[in-house]
Design a protein around this motif. Structure first.
Motif, short mmCIF file in Angstrom:
data_model
loop_
_atom_site.label_atom_id
_atom_site.label_comp_id
_atom_site.label_asym_id
_atom_site.label_seq_id
_atom_site.Cartn_x
_atom_site.Cartn_y
_atom_site.Cartn_z
N ALA A 1 0.86 -1.18 0.00
CA ALA A 1 0.00 0.00 0.00
C ALA A 1 0.90 1.23 0.00
O ALA A 1 1.62 1.48 0.96
CB ALA A 1 -0.90 -0.01 1.23
N TRP A 2 0.85 2.01 -1.07
CA TRP A 2 1.81 3.11 -1.24
C TRP A 2 1.10 4.46 -1.30
O TRP A 2 0.27 4.70 -2.18
CB TRP A 2 2.63 2.91 -2.51
N ASP A 3 1.43 5.33 -0.32
CA ASP A 3 0.92 6.71 -0.35
C ASP A 3 2.05 7.71 -0.13
O ASP A 3 1.80 8.88 0.12
CB ASP A 3 -0.19 6.91 0.68
N ALA A 4 3.30 7.24 -0.21
CA ALA A 4 4.51 8.08 -0.14
C ALA A 4 4.72 8.74 1.22
O ALA A 4 5.53 9.65 1.33
CB ALA A 4 4.48 9.14 -1.24
N THR A 5 4.01 8.31 2.25
CA THR A 5 4.25 8.85 3.59
C THR A 5 5.52 8.23 4.17
O THR A 5 5.94 7.14 3.75
CB THR A 5 3.08 8.54 4.53
N PRO A 6 6.14 8.89 5.16
CA PRO A 6 7.31 8.28 5.81
C PRO A 6 7.01 6.90 6.38
O PRO A 6 7.87 6.01 6.33
CB PRO A 6 7.65 9.30 6.91
N ALA A 7 5.79 6.70 6.90
CA ALA A 7 5.44 5.39 7.44
C ALA A 7 5.42 4.34 6.35
O ALA A 7 5.89 3.20 6.55
CB ALA A 7 4.07 5.45 8.14
N ALA A 8 4.90 4.68 5.17
CA ALA A 8 4.89 3.73 4.05
C ALA A 8 6.31 3.41 3.60
O ALA A 8 6.62 2.25 3.27
CB ALA A 8 4.08 4.29 2.89
N VAL A 9 7.17 4.42 3.60
CA VAL A 9 8.58 4.19 3.24
C VAL A 9 9.22 3.20 4.20
O VAL A 9 9.91 2.26 3.80
CB VAL A 9 9.36 5.53 3.24
N ARG A 10 8.99 3.40 5.50
CA ARG A 10 9.57 2.50 6.50
C ARG A 10 9.00 1.09 6.38
O ARG A 10 9.70 0.10 6.59
CB ARG A 10 9.36 3.08 7.90
N ALA A 11 7.71 1.00 6.06
CA ALA A 11 7.11 -0.32 5.90
C ALA A 11 7.73 -1.06 4.72
O ALA A 11 8.05 -2.26 4.81
CB ALA A 11 5.60 -0.18 5.70
N VAL A 12 7.92 -0.37 3.60
CA VAL A 12 8.53 -1.00 2.43
C VAL A 12 9.95 -1.45 2.76
O VAL A 12 10.37 -2.56 2.42
CB VAL A 12 8.53 -0.03 1.23
N HIS A 13 10.71 -0.59 3.44
CA HIS A 13 12.07 -0.96 3.79
C HIS A 13 12.09 -2.19 4.71
O HIS A 13 12.89 -3.11 4.52
CB HIS A 13 12.76 0.22 4.49
#
Length: 269
Positions: free
Chosen positions: A151-163
């Motif tokens: 689920a991608w919305d470019a928020t910092p939380a999404a970035v950390r989840a992807v990492h």
């Protein structure tokens, strides 16, 4: 991102239930050659104490700790097992403390979430700084997962989840990056297509899909797409809003904690 240390919590239980609860943590530890930390104590502490005498609860925890140690030794897994020695801190605080020196948290969701389980999940996700994998009781995770939905919305939380999910994304047969199109506008550099390119450079087999919200909550739109493509894991950022914000606007994170997810979900805040 490499998984070297996994922390999980399991309920003191009879041998059969304990062996079942250990299967996924052991499988993940073996797959990633990781150290495993197992916290053995009941999450719904008040309910456990009300239904079981204190001495019996202590004996059950002690027996469960011994069985976990023996099972890990038989499988050749590096494993640290800890019972809850003090009630000065809540179960969620204990979990978050151990997660801060781990790479991944693993929590099984059992039945309807009580206050203890909700506090455990909330503390693990929002207070540890680490990704947490939530596993529904009836939807065990395949190792590795066949298909990951991001689920991608470019928020910092999404970035950390992807990492945090990269070890799973690299091993998955396919990864689908999903953006709910009428939720928020993304600039070109934030797009899901750019994320697909990044994941490809990490060795992932990734593609992109835009999903209209169409009057649904963000979580409903994501879950529907995951069901459509037979996703085995959802990866998403977690955002904790003030309660009044949730009442007025809603939150995919609070929706997830209120609902019982049908597939494993990796969250990061």
């Amino acid at each position: 991102m490499t998984i070297t240390t996994i922390t999980t919590q399991i309920e003191p239980a009879d041998p059969e239930a304990l062996d079942a609860a250990l299967e996924l943590p052991f499988a993940l530890a073996e797959t990633h050659a990781a150290q495993l930390t197992v916290l053995v104590f009941p999450v719904e502490t008040a309910l456990a104490e009300a239904s079981t005498p204190g001495w019996e609860l202590a004996e059950r925890e002690e027996a469960s700790v011994a069985r976990v140690r023996a099972a890990a030794q038989r499988r050749g897994i590096r494993c640290e097992v800890r019972a809850r020695s003090s009630f000065a801190y809540g179960a969620g605080e204990v979990m978050a403390d151990h997660l801060r020196v781990s790479d991944l948290g693993l929590l099984a969701l059992q039945g309807a979430a009580g206050a203890g389980q909700r506090m455990m999940v909330g503390a693990a996700v929002f207070d540890s700084g680490r990704p947490v994998l939530l596993i529904p009781a009836r939807a065990p995770l395949a190792v590795p997962p066949a298909r990951v939905v991001v689920a991608w919305d470019a928020t910092p939380a999404a970035v950390r989840a992807v990492h945090g999910a990269l070890p799973f994304i690299r091993d998955a047969a396919e990864t689908l990056v999903v953006t709910v199109t009428d939720d928020k506008d993304l600039r070109s550099g934030q797009s899901g297509i750019e994320l697909v390119h990044l994941l490809a450079r990490h060795g992932a087999r990734a593609s992109f899909a835009a999903v209209p919200r169409a009057g649904r909550s963000v979580l409903q739109a994501l879950a529907a797409k995951a069901g459509e493509v037979e996703g085995a894991m959802i990866v998403m950022g977690a955002v904790r809003h003030a309660p009044i914000h949730n009442i007025v606007f809603g939150s995919a994170t609070s929706d997830l904690l209120d609902a019982r997810p049908r597939v494993p979900v990796l969250l990061a805040a």
